[in-house]
Design an enzyme around this catalytic site. Structure first.
Site, PDB file in Angstrom:
ATOM      1  CD  GLU A 432       4.765-151.653  28.525  1.00  0.00           C
ATOM      2  OE1 GLU A 432       5.644-152.064  27.768  1.00  0.00           O
ATOM      3  OE2 GLU A 432       3.567-151.597  28.183  1.00  0.00           O
ATOM      4  CG  ASP A 456       8.421-149.917  26.289  1.00  0.00           C
ATOM      5  OD1 ASP A 456       9.193-149.219  25.612  1.00  0.00           O
ATOM      6  OD2 ASP A 456       7.400-150.440  25.817  1.00  0.00           O
ATOM      7  CB  CYS A 503       6.076-160.567  27.757  1.00  0.00           C
ATOM      8  SG  CYS A 503       5.455-158.933  28.172  1.00  0.00           S
TER       9      CYS A 503
HETATM   10  C1  PEP Z   1       8.114-154.527  26.567  1.00  0.00           C
HETATM   11  O1  PEP Z   1       8.054-153.290  26.595  1.00  0.00           O
HETATM   12  O2  PEP Z   1       8.931-155.192  27.231  1.00  0.00           O
HETATM   13  C2  PEP Z   1       7.209-155.300  25.709  1.00  0.00           C
HETATM   14  C3  PEP Z   1       7.152-156.613  25.784  1.00  0.00           C
HETATM   15  O3  PEP Z   1       6.449-154.617  24.833  1.00  0.00           O
HETATM   16  P1  PEP Z   1       6.979-154.010  23.463  1.00  0.00           P
HETATM   17  O4  PEP Z   1       8.349-154.578  23.195  1.00  0.00           O
HETATM   18  O5  PEP Z   1       5.987-154.385  22.422  1.00  0.00           O
HETATM   19  O6  PEP Z   1       7.014-152.555  23.744  1.00  0.00           O
HETATM   20 MG    MG Z   2       6.421-152.174  25.744  1.00  0.00          MG
END
Ligand code: PEP
Ligand code: MG
Length: 573
Positions: A432, A456, A503
């Site tokens: 990320e 991110d 994700c």
């Molecule tokens: C992301 O950054 O894509 C992620 C899945 O984590 P979060 O949305 O919890 O920062």
């Molecule tokens: Mg994240």
């Protein structure tokens, strides 16, 4: 006349209900001059009675959701309200200084808070937070104001708020909260992500919804289009009721993909897993035919607690998820706190740029006692299912090595204690931060898997705050810069015989899905509510055909070019 407002639809579905406005009590209320002492004392006594009853009710309503330890908070607040010294001081202010009840409560509470905050002891710091809550409740009840309290909602409503914090969103009971609309936020704000997990329609970034409604107004929200109608007329209610029925019928049709594998038209097999925040999301995982948990955001376990969850509490939580998923994949991400995710009981210093600051793995490596507790709980739970662990916000190879070293140390300790652990717990990282995407070939030699966190990754690559609707035009998953990074990560993993999942929210975006499929992404992880429609879409796509177009797509100039290309040459072919 009805009012129409446009926001960003972040969780699909349509709801029609009454507004419940979540507004903070303003402590700058007007003082009363020339008070009637008896009347003010009556107001105080009534407020005390009402507050005690509210706390009783809250305790009963929360019984299934909170631990015995957490339920004690309501008793603690009742004890403060009944504290002799506290009440004596308030009464004296009313009688001797002729100050109205609400102002007396405010002044006495503030002096208690001030004293407790100067004591350098966690116990007193927590008590000062309790007095702040009690102060709000007593003053609101004295002034006859409603206290917005999410856990106390016991009728069907649509929540309207300036913003919802992740911890507020985690308290929502979808039996009564039929959706929400907020003034600020974007598609990847955590409140939006959680709305999709809860499968309640939601709209964020509407800018003006709070100012446009009163409690009890009727409201329609369409979580797909971002349309909000306040006080709709009969025709509008009819139109949206029909849309709601249509939406629900479509959802039913998608059920046929529930127990199917994820296979493209040309028989290319990939996997769709779920993003979850807690065990409560497991129903959605199972009901939507998910192939595993690709991201368990463990920080929600910390946010739902009143203190750092112990090893035992965490062990039980992870074990429950692993057992429920049987032999299916469960990727638990270690604590990713900071940015927009805060813990009430844990001081993270205020920073100029919290998203670029002291958070996630940085905090865990710095305060490794917290990290070790979590890793021990995970390692102990590993024998109950198919656990993989990943670390958030990794920026350098050293951070991964340090995390892995701490993991190995805790694992060795547990094994020495005779505790059975799973033989091979894979360790992966979130991709990320752009530095990791650029160094993916090096990382791929050390990690067991990648999971691309585009929420991110996009904000850091485009230098564009994911929560700020003013720069949301720059938040571009389809920008070739992002696509090139994603491709680079997938290719590096395959060269080194490891797998790559995604994700971030991009994994369920209908324009991105064909591109990711063409690049050979191994696992898509998304809110469970998006699984069936994504599986349906993949079934209609030809992987080989798209694969041959990837180079062309990566050489387009803009995000808009990519979108148009995919629409014309892949989706409408
Ligand atoms: C992301 O950054 O894509 C992620 C899945 O984590 P979060 O949305 O919890 O920062
Ligand atoms: Mg994240």
């Amino acid at each position: 006349m009805s009012i129409k407002i446009k926001g960003i639809g972040v969780s699909k579905g349509i709801s029609i209900s009454k507004v419940y406005k979540l507004v903070e009590i303003d402590l700058n209320f007007e003082k009363i001059k020339d008070i009637d002492v008896a009347l003010e004392k009556d107001k105080l006594n009534n407020s005390i009675d009402k507050s005690l009853k509210q706390l009783d009710k809250l305790r009963i309503l929360s019984q299934d959701k909170l631990s015995v330890e957490e339920l004690k908070i309501f008793e603690a607040h009742q004890l403060i309200i009944q504290d002799q010294d506290f009440l004596k001081q308030i009464n004296e202010k009313i009688e001797n200084e002729k100050i109205d009840a609400a102002s007396s409560i405010l002044a006495v509470s503030n002096s208690f808070i001030q004293i407790f905050e100067t004591i350098d002891d966690d116990y007193f710091k927590e008590r000062s937070a309790d007095i702040k809550d009690v102060r709000k409740r007593l003053i609101a009840n004295t002034l006859g104001l409603d206290i917005p309290d999410l856990t106390a909602i016991d009728q069907e409503v649509i929540l309207v708020a300036e913003d919802l914090t992740p911890s507020e969103t985690s308290q929502l009971n979808k039996q009564f909260v039929l959706g929400f609309a907020t003034n600020i936020g974007g598609r990847t704000s955590h409140s939006a992500i959680m709305a999709r997990s809860l499968e309640v329609p939601a709209i964020v970034g509407s800018k003006t919804i709070v100012e446009s409604v009163e409690n009890g107004d009727q409201i329609i929200i369409d979580g797909q289009t971002g349309d909000i109608i306040v006080n709709p007329n009969e025709v509008e209610i009819e139109i949206y009721t029909a849309k709601k029925i249509q939406f629900e019928a479509n959802e039913k049709l998608l059920q046929k993909y529930k127990n199917k594998a994820t296979i493209s038209q040309d028989n290319y097999k990939t996997e769709i897993c779920s993003n979850i925040g807690s065990f409560n999301d497991i129903d959605g995982v199972i009901n939507n035919g998910s192939e595993g948990v690709g991201l368990y955001r463990s920080e929600f376990l910390y946010m739902e607690s009143k203190e750092l969850p112990t090893e035992e509490v965490q062990f039980e939580a992870y074990k429950k998820v692993l057992e429920a998923m049987k032999d299916k994949l469960v990727v638990v991400r270690t604590l990713d706190i900071g940015g927009d995710k805060e813990l009430d009981y844990f001081d993270i210093p205020k920073e100029m740029n919290p998203f670029l600051g002291y958070r996630a793995i940085r905090l865990c490596l710095d305060q490794d006692q917290i990290f070790r507790v979590q890793l021990r709980a995970l390692i102990r739970a590993s024998k109950f299912g198919n656990l993989k662990i990943m670390f958030p916000m990794i920026a350098t190879v050293e951070e991964f090595r340090d995390s892995k070293r701490i993991f190995e140390e805790e694992k060795a300790k547990l094994m020495n204690e005779g505790i059975e652990v799973a033989p091979n717990i894979e360790l992966g990282i979130m991709v990320e931060i752009p530095s990791v995407a650029m160094m993916a070939d090096i990382f791929a030699k050390e990690v067991d898997f990648f999971s691309i966190g585009t929420n991110d990754l996009i904000q850091y690559t485009m230098a564009c705050d994911r929560m700020n609707e003013k720069v949301s035009y720059l938040y571009q998953p389809h920008n070739p810069a992002i696509l090139r990074m994603v491709k680079q990560v997938i290719d590096a993993s395959h060269k080194n015989n490891i797998w790559t999942g995604m994700c971030g929210e991009m994994a369920s975006d209908p324009i991105s899905i064909p591109i990711l499929l063409g690049m050979g992404l191994d696992e898509f992880s998304m809110s469970s509510s998006e699984i069936l429609s994504s599986r349906h879409q993949i079934a209609s796509l030809n992987q080989k055909d798209i694969e041959s177009q990837i180079d062309h797509i990566l050489n387009l100039a803009t995000a808009q070019d990519v979108k148009e290309y995919v629409e014309t040459n892949i989706l409408n072919k």
